[in-house]
Design an enzyme around this catalytic site. Structure first.
Site, PDB file in Angstrom:
ATOM      1  N   HIS A   1       3.705   3.916  -3.452  1.00 42.40           N
ATOM      2  CA  HIS A   1       4.221   5.250  -3.802  1.00 42.40           C
ATOM      3  C   HIS A   1       5.607   5.150  -4.445  1.00 42.40           C
ATOM      4  O   HIS A   1       5.961   5.952  -5.293  1.00 42.40           O
ATOM      5  CB  HIS A   1       4.290   6.146  -2.563  1.00 42.40           C
TER       6      HIS A   1
ATOM      7  N   ARG B   1       0.859  -1.185   0.000  1.00 43.34           N
ATOM      8  CA  ARG B   1       0.000   0.000   0.000  1.00 43.34           C
ATOM      9  C   ARG B   1       0.902   1.244   0.000  1.00 43.34           C
ATOM     10  O   ARG B   1       1.066   1.894  -1.019  1.00 43.34           O
ATOM     11  CB  ARG B   1      -0.981  -0.026   1.184  1.00 43.34           C
ATOM     12  N   ASP B   2       1.521   1.555   1.138  1.00 48.07           N
ATOM     13  CA  ASP B   2       2.408   2.728   1.151  1.00 48.07           C
ATOM     14  C   ASP B   2       3.550   2.519   0.156  1.00 48.07           C
ATOM     15  O   ASP B   2       3.994   3.455  -0.526  1.00 48.07           O
ATOM     16  CB  ASP B   2       2.960   2.966   2.560  1.00 48.07           C
TER      17      ASP B   2
ATOM     18  N   HIS C   1       2.709   4.769  12.804  1.00 47.23           N
ATOM     19  CA  HIS C   1       3.117   4.596  11.404  1.00 47.23           C
ATOM     20  C   HIS C   1       4.209   5.623  11.127  1.00 47.23           C
ATOM     21  O   HIS C   1       3.975   6.824  11.211  1.00 47.23           O
ATOM     22  CB  HIS C   1       1.904   4.824  10.497  1.00 47.23           C
TER      23      HIS C   1
ATOM     24  N   TYR D   1       3.655  16.250   3.401  1.00 47.99           N
ATOM     25  CA  TYR D   1       3.146  14.896   3.134  1.00 47.99           C
ATOM     26  C   TYR D   1       4.145  14.118   2.264  1.00 47.99           C
ATOM     27  O   TYR D   1       4.507  14.569   1.172  1.00 47.99           O
ATOM     28  CB  TYR D   1       1.831  15.057   2.386  1.00 47.99           C
TER      29      TYR D   1
ATOM     30  N   SER E   1       2.912  11.085   8.688  1.00 49.31           N
ATOM     31  CA  SER E   1       2.886  11.082   7.216  1.00 49.31           C
ATOM     32  C   SER E   1       4.050  11.846   6.607  1.00 49.31           C
ATOM     33  O   SER E   1       4.441  11.588   5.472  1.00 49.31           O
ATOM     34  CB  SER E   1       1.597  11.719   6.711  1.00 49.31           C
TER      35      SER E   1
END
Lengths: 338, 292
Positions: free
Chosen positions: A15, A11-12, A192, A283, A165
């Protein structure tokens, strides 16, 4: 302490590869994660369900195909999906659930928890595991952050995360936030990390000491900006710190080395742009977009990122990168004309 | 003043009050009644101070008035579902500012002319009012296959209705990008930004087009911006970029500051568009009466 580790490579980590992992590759990584006894893996577009767009980048495969592929490859490991209300919808969460997602991670900017009420409530009612995600947590002081976390808990979240983030937290500021949540909530607390200031694994360890029992990481640190806490490193460090995880460390190392490393466009490093993201509190997902805008408009990536930080732009506002780059170019040609 | 159509506003909240202040300047609409369901509502008190009759019996007070032809519903989706049938039976034309969307979506200058005879029209969403004119402008010049919009509003301007059902915003706006804007497929994203002082509403419109002609697109967009500025003076074009088959348009919306603060451009564009729709309907009614 017993720590639940969540892998977010799929998921992350999306990127890092501009959301291009195929369903087939996702299935292979998912199987390797299960073999290493990773209890939870997260899979979807990097910006969550419904993230595939001009704004955030098109994915190679649909969220349903990715979730379905991961679910088909595991039997024990839980499948989590990320949902940002305002980007994805309940309808998309329902579809993800129908193809095998069993955990809903609902993310909002750290001051806007109340937009997640509907989604957290639905997921909990349907028997999904529910997690609240407070993004850009560095922008809010610990007490106010805990109040937002309390809202998520009241909607039905079983774990609430402090989400760094921007990778802007350091061990002291990370643990202050985790401790505030730990003191205010009945439910579990998660952390996270992003590694923009080189503190990814360190912050995760500090978070455990402050009361977090859920930690995110990704293989080889795959993720937005300089990446996440590197999962296999975090697992080893947790063990050496005397904490319990369910992980088979060597199987996890092998998955990172043999499966993920060859698929990476380059190593996750803290280059100048990633460091500026952490330093300016921007971000992490903005990194690739800012590089593209820098090329298109002929302005410096660092200048773009610093201006985004100055304007207090929040996650999801990728369109502001274009706006800032266009303005910087206009400002410069104005200066040249003068 | 010339003859005006008599109107009522249902719902004395922030939106209803801002709409009332805008319509007080109208030469076609005369708001003679504002109703709510709470006799102690500050909105009803404000309306009284402005010299408008008020009632706390909601839709019933409107139904009792035969002279009222036009009704603006600024309550909520659930209330509008209940209000719409009796208002229709009573022969009143309704401009619906709620997400209920019983009648067709309308956006001034884009598709209003096609719906002037409808008994009930819906104002879509704030993001829809801010972005659909741009999609329609690009579509008429270059044919839009896919439209995607990102609406960023200040946290301070997002009320509980928006927050509790944010999917309603994204789904309704996406549908209206197709139905009204002319895109084959639409997607909408909304972001809340908590920065202080509050930011103005920002909207980015991305479109994939089939016949990219940058001069034609820019001309069409500029013309449409001017048309929107006629009823939302704070609507400003910040960027219009054509790169291959992808068009990027950015606008910012500053509110008129009638009742709501200027940063609430997202709310202002709703009340301004609703006032505009009401006025067009009223002018049509007045013209028909003159002809008869």
């Amino acid at each position: 302490m017993k720590v639940t580790l969540v892998d977010t490579s799929l998921r992350d980590g999306m990127h890092s590869v501009a959301h291009q992992f195929s369903a087939e590759y996702v299935a292979r990584v998912a199987a390797a994660l299960e073999a290493a006894h990773v209890p939870v893996l997260e899979v979807s577009h990097g910006d969550g369900l419904g993230g595939s767009s001009i704004q955030y980048g098109w994915a190679a495969a649909s969220d349903e195909a990715l979730v379905g592929a991961a679910a088909g490859a595991v039997s024990e490991t839980e499948i989590a999906v990320l949902l940002l209300p305002g980007v994805g919808t309940l309808r998309q969460l329902q579809r993800a659930r129908s193809v095998g997602a069993t955990m809903a991670r609902v993310a909002t900017h750290c001051t806007e928890a109340d937009i997640a009420e509907q989604h957290i409530g639905w997921a909990r009612q349907e028997g999904m595991r529910t997690v609240g995600f407070l993004m850009m947590s560095h922008m809010l002081e610990p007490g106010l952050l805990a109040a937002q976390a309390k809202l998520m808990e009241s909607y039905g979240a079983e774990v609430v995360y402090v989400v760094d983030s921007a990778g802007a937290l350091v061990p002291g500021t990370a643990s202050a936030r985790v401790a505030a949540l730990r003191g205010a909530l009945e439910c579990e607390v998660g952390f996270h990390a992003h590694n923009n200031l080189g503190c990814g694994v360190g912050n995760a360890l500090a978070a455990v000491d402050a009361g977090a029992s859920w930690l995110d990481g990704s293989l080889r640190g795959l993720g937005a900006g300089a990446g996440n806490a590197q999962l296999e490193v975090l697992a080893a460090a947790l063990e050496r710190s005397g904490h319990e995880t369910a992980i088979d460390l060597f199987a996890l190392m092998d998955a990172a080395e043999d499966l993920v490393a060859p698929a990476m466009p380059g190593p996750q490093t803290i280059d100048r742009a990633a460091l500026v993201i952490g330093y300016a509190g921007v971000y992490s997902s903005f990194l690739l977009h800012a590089r593209r805008a820098s090329q298109k408009f002929g302005v410096d990536t660092r200048d773009i990122l610093l201006e985004l930080g100055r304007r207090r732009i929040v996650g999801g506002q990728e369109d502001m990168i274009i706006d800032v780059a266009a303005e910087l170019r206009a400002r410069r040609s104005g200066a040249e004309a003068a | 003043m010339a003859v005006r159509v008599r109107a009522a506003i249902l719902g004395p909240g922030n939106i209803g009050t801002d709409l009332l202040m805008k319509l007080r300047r109208s030469d076609a609409v005369d708001v003679v009644l504002m109703t709510g369901i709470d006799p102690d509502s500050p909105g009803l008190e404000r309306a009284q101070k402005l010299g408008v009759e008020t009632s706390a019996t909601g839709v019933d007070a409107v139904l009792a008035r035969e002279d009222i032809e036009l009704v603006f519903d600024a309550t909520g989706a659930r209330a509008h579902v209940a209000n719409a049938p009796p208002l229709r039976e009573a022969g009143k034309t309704v401009v619906d500012l709620t997400p209920a969307a019983i009648g067709p979506y309308v956006v001034p200058h884009v598709n209003l002319d096609a719906h002037l005879d409808e008994p009930n029209v819906n104002m879509v969403t704030c993001g829809g009012q801010a972005t659909i004119p741009m999609v329609a402008a690009i579509d008429r010049a270059a044919t839009v296959g896919y439209a995607e919009i990102v609406a960023t509003i200040s946290s301070a301007s997002a009320g509980p209705g928006t927050r509790q059902n944010i999917d309603e915003f994204t789904e309704t706006t996406a549908r209206a990008l197709e139905v009204v804007g002319g895109a084959d497929a639409g997607k909408a994203i909304i972001i809340l930004n908590p920065a202080e002082p509050p930011i103005l509403m920002r909207d980015t419109i991305f479109a994939r087009v089939r016949e990219p002609d940058s001069a034609a697109i820019e001309h069409s967009v500029e013309e449409m911006v001017a048309a929107v500025q006629a009823y939302v003076p704070g609507y400003r074009l910040l960027l219009c970029d054509v790169d291959g088959d992808q068009v990027t348009v950015m606008v910012e919306v500053e509110g008129a500051g009638d009742f709501l603060p200027p940063y609430s451009g997202n709310l202002d564009i709703m009340t301004a568009a609703a006032a505009r729709v009401g006025e067009e309907i009223a002018r049509r009614t007045l013209a028909a009466e003159v002809t008869a």
